[in-house]
Design a protein around this motif. Sequence first.
Motif, PDB file in Angstrom:
ATOM      1  N   HIS A   1       0.813  -1.218   0.000  1.00 25.26           N
ATOM      2  CA  HIS A   1       0.000   0.000   0.000  1.00 25.26           C
ATOM      3  C   HIS A   1       0.845   1.266   0.000  1.00 25.26           C
ATOM      4  O   HIS A   1       0.323   2.373  -0.194  1.00 25.26           O
ATOM      5  N   SER A   2       2.147   1.144   0.239  1.00 22.21           N
ATOM      6  CA  SER A   2       3.082   2.281   0.200  1.00 22.21           C
ATOM      7  C   SER A   2       2.685   3.399   1.157  1.00 22.21           C
ATOM      8  O   SER A   2       2.993   4.562   0.926  1.00 22.21           O
ATOM      9  N   SER A   3       1.978   3.052   2.225  1.00 21.15           N
ATOM     10  CA  SER A   3       1.593   4.018   3.252  1.00 21.15           C
ATOM     11  C   SER A   3       2.206   3.590   4.581  1.00 21.15           C
ATOM     12  O   SER A   3       2.844   2.540   4.672  1.00 21.15           O
ATOM     13  N   GLU A   4       2.007   4.392   5.595  1.00 19.42           N
ATOM     14  CA  GLU A   4       2.506   4.035   6.914  1.00 19.42           C
ATOM     15  C   GLU A   4       1.804   2.784   7.431  1.00 19.42           C
ATOM     16  O   GLU A   4       0.617   2.584   7.193  1.00 19.42           O
ATOM     17  N   ILE A   5       2.552   1.947   8.127  1.00 19.41           N
ATOM     18  CA  ILE A   5       1.951   0.872   8.909  1.00 19.41           C
ATOM     19  C   ILE A   5       1.645   1.460  10.276  1.00 19.41           C
ATOM     20  O   ILE A   5       2.548   1.838  11.021  1.00 19.41           O
ATOM     21  N   ASN A   6       0.367   1.585  10.584  1.00 12.41           N
ATOM     22  CA  ASN A   6      -0.041   2.315  11.783  1.00 12.41           C
ATOM     23  C   ASN A   6      -0.150   1.453  13.036  1.00 12.41           C
ATOM     24  O   ASN A   6      -0.020   1.956  14.146  1.00 12.41           O
ATOM     25  N   GLN A   7      -0.419   0.158  12.858  1.00 13.44           N
ATOM     26  CA  GLN A   7      -0.488  -0.701  14.041  1.00 13.44           C
ATOM     27  C   GLN A   7      -0.246  -2.150  13.646  1.00 13.44           C
ATOM     28  O   GLN A   7      -0.651  -2.606  12.575  1.00 13.44           O
ATOM     29  N   LEU A   8       0.441  -2.869  14.537  1.00  9.20           N
ATOM     30  CA  LEU A   8       0.650  -4.310  14.443  1.00  9.20           C
ATOM     31  C   LEU A   8       0.019  -4.947  15.677  1.00  9.20           C
ATOM     32  O   LEU A   8      -0.005  -4.345  16.750  1.00  9.20           O
ATOM     33  N   ALA A   9      -0.477  -6.181  15.526  1.00  7.07           N
ATOM     34  CA  ALA A   9      -1.087  -6.858  16.672  1.00  7.07           C
ATOM     35  C   ALA A   9      -0.994  -8.356  16.500  1.00  7.07           C
ATOM     36  O   ALA A   9      -1.400  -8.893  15.464  1.00  7.07           O
ATOM     37  N   PHE A  10      -0.458  -9.042  17.515  1.00 10.83           N
ATOM     38  CA  PHE A  10      -0.514 -10.496  17.571  1.00 10.83           C
ATOM     39  C   PHE A  10      -1.837 -10.922  18.190  1.00 10.83           C
ATOM     40  O   PHE A  10      -2.354 -10.261  19.105  1.00 10.83           O
ATOM     41  N   CYS A  11      -2.374 -12.048  17.719  1.00  5.17           N
ATOM     42  CA  CYS A  11      -3.629 -12.584  18.258  1.00  5.17           C
ATOM     43  C   CYS A  11      -3.305 -13.413  19.495  1.00  5.17           C
ATOM     44  O   CYS A  11      -3.312 -14.648  19.451  1.00  5.17           O
TER      45      CYS A  11
ATOM     46  N   ASP B   1      -4.589 -21.479  20.802  1.00  9.69           N
ATOM     47  CA  ASP B   1      -3.396 -20.640  20.670  1.00  9.69           C
ATOM     48  C   ASP B   1      -3.257 -20.157  19.229  1.00  9.69           C
ATOM     49  O   ASP B   1      -2.838 -20.905  18.350  1.00  9.69           O
ATOM     50  N   ASN B   2      -3.590 -18.895  19.001  1.00  9.99           N
ATOM     51  CA  ASN B   2      -3.430 -18.260  17.693  1.00  9.99           C
ATOM     52  C   ASN B   2      -2.345 -17.194  17.720  1.00  9.99           C
ATOM     53  O   ASN B   2      -2.362 -16.262  16.912  1.00  9.99           O
ATOM     54  N   SER B   3      -1.400 -17.334  18.654  1.00 11.02           N
ATOM     55  CA  SER B   3      -0.425 -16.264  18.847  1.00 11.02           C
ATOM     56  C   SER B   3       0.571 -16.150  17.706  1.00 11.02           C
ATOM     57  O   SER B   3       1.368 -15.218  17.682  1.00 11.02           O
TER      58      SER B   3
ATOM     59  N   THR C   1      -5.814   1.986  13.198  1.00  7.83           N
ATOM     60  CA  THR C   1      -5.759   1.205  14.417  1.00  7.83           C
ATOM     61  C   THR C   1      -6.427  -0.144  14.210  1.00  7.83           C
ATOM     62  O   THR C   1      -7.286  -0.297  13.325  1.00  7.83           O
ATOM     63  N   CYS C   2      -6.031  -1.134  15.005  1.00  4.19           N
ATOM     64  CA  CYS C   2      -6.641  -2.463  14.909  1.00  4.19           C
ATOM     65  C   CYS C   2      -6.491  -3.194  16.233  1.00  4.19           C
ATOM     66  O   CYS C   2      -5.660  -2.827  17.076  1.00  4.19           O
ATOM     67  N   CYS C   3      -7.288  -4.242  16.422  1.00  6.31           N
ATOM     68  CA  CYS C   3      -7.155  -5.113  17.586  1.00  6.31           C
ATOM     69  C   CYS C   3      -7.806  -6.448  17.264  1.00  6.31           C
ATOM     70  O   CYS C   3      -8.677  -6.542  16.393  1.00  6.31           O
ATOM     71  N   TRP C   4      -7.369  -7.495  17.962  1.00  2.77           N
ATOM     72  CA  TRP C   4      -7.933  -8.830  17.789  1.00  2.77           C
ATOM     73  C   TRP C   4      -9.035  -9.069  18.810  1.00  2.77           C
ATOM     74  O   TRP C   4      -8.954  -8.616  19.952  1.00  2.77           O
ATOM     75  N   MET C   5     -10.058  -9.830  18.401  1.00  2.48           N
ATOM     76  CA  MET C   5     -11.148 -10.216  19.288  1.00  2.48           C
ATOM     77  C   MET C   5     -11.424 -11.699  19.101  1.00  2.48           C
ATOM     78  O   MET C   5     -11.250 -12.238  18.007  1.00  2.48           O
TER      79      MET C   5
END
Length: 466
Positions: free
Chosen positions: A109-119, A149-151, A198-202
């Motif tokens: 996407h050539s844009s900033e990566i704004n958030q990373l998240a492990f599950c 375990d989806n980590s 922003t993102c998060c796992w549920m």
Amino acid sequence: MSAAPSPPMKRERDDFGGASSDDDYFTPDSSASPAPFKKPKSPAASISNSDHPSSPADSTSTTPSGATALLDDTTPSAAASSSASMDKIEQLERIFKNQRLRRIVKENHSSEINQLAFCLNQRHNKTPFGLDQVKIFEKRGDVKRDPMDNSNILGTTGGAQANIYDNEHCGDHLDIMSHFLLDPVGEEGAEELPEMLTCCWMHQPQDAILATAGTDKMIHILSLARSKELVRLSGHGHTITDIQAHPTKDEYLMSASKDGTVRMWNILTGKCLFIFEYKASVVCFNPNTQGRTFLTGSYNGDIREWDIPELELEPEEPIVVLLNDSRLLQSGLHSARIDCIRFAKGKVLSKSVNGKVEYWDPETLQQIRTFTIKNTASNQCRFDVSLDELFFCVGTSNGSVYIYNVESGRTVTELKHRRSTKAIRTCIFSRDSRTVICGGEDSFIWRYDYVTDEVLNEWAAWKPEA
């Protein structure tokens, strides 16, 4: 040293328009629940169990520095516990100091990566973490893991995309599992793609749910098992800057927006339950209260605490909570916008964009320690706390990542590489703390892995053939 960029597998363009079949209903009790997700097979890890430090210490024995009244050092058991705790910290610090850049992935996407998240799924997954996690490999090279375990699953958000990777094996590149391209929505005639911030796992039964939001004012609920967007939560009137999953209620989600409200949602019903009238930059549930309260950080540096009203039945219309119903915890501690809040050992770590991380007690409001991030200008970066809550990592404006010891205040190490020169916007620890992943302005994912002393010595002694 680097891996070839992983191209997206497909473009998701499903518009949620209500359930058209049993398979479309998004309910935990649905008879149409998807089959258990099967992870793609990967080769065996090049860093085997022999690389793990020996004799991991008991994770419950860690005692904050200065809390001498809690231990009677004259007793053998207390002395042994203290020694084991120090040994564990020393082993972890050695792991961090031995981390080297092993993989680079360029997102398209050539844009900033704004958030990373492990599950990480801490509520349902009881797999050990940190030094206590030891990977066991099957004959074919797959890692034996708990079904919950989806980590190994990593979510990233940036540009108009959410990408999901398999980070199972330390020796291999990040394998892309799913790719979502989010179409423009909202304003009539809008053609510009949104930017996900922003993102998060549920957790949901037999599924891993990634929620993501940004400039399009929507919260997108994405299913990994079904590889589709399930629902879009609408109600905010401006950019959504932060979202966070509830620590005990799998269906609840909190969001902060520039529209001057913080909202709590039920992702199963699509309803907004509460509207907290406040312009917050970030939100953070308080794990000490099982999520009955949460903190907000503001654009002027204030930090407030809010109570979540109890519900017997979900309201037809959102319940409005006024500013006067909150408590101002910190006013002068930060002088700039708060861009991240996390808890560690019952205390609060809060960061502002001017490079200051404050460690303080939410009960007494006493300031414990200030971390000044080295070699960085003003920079927005979400930091991460290791699962044992002993360390945190934070990115800089010049492309490096610092790891700090929370209790002692020591700088453990700086992770850097000559090719990483752009600002880091987000960084995270893996479940076993042997990997740190970061991303930022240049749309690269940088993965630093633990490397044994033996391998480092081989690298140091290597000479090119004449």
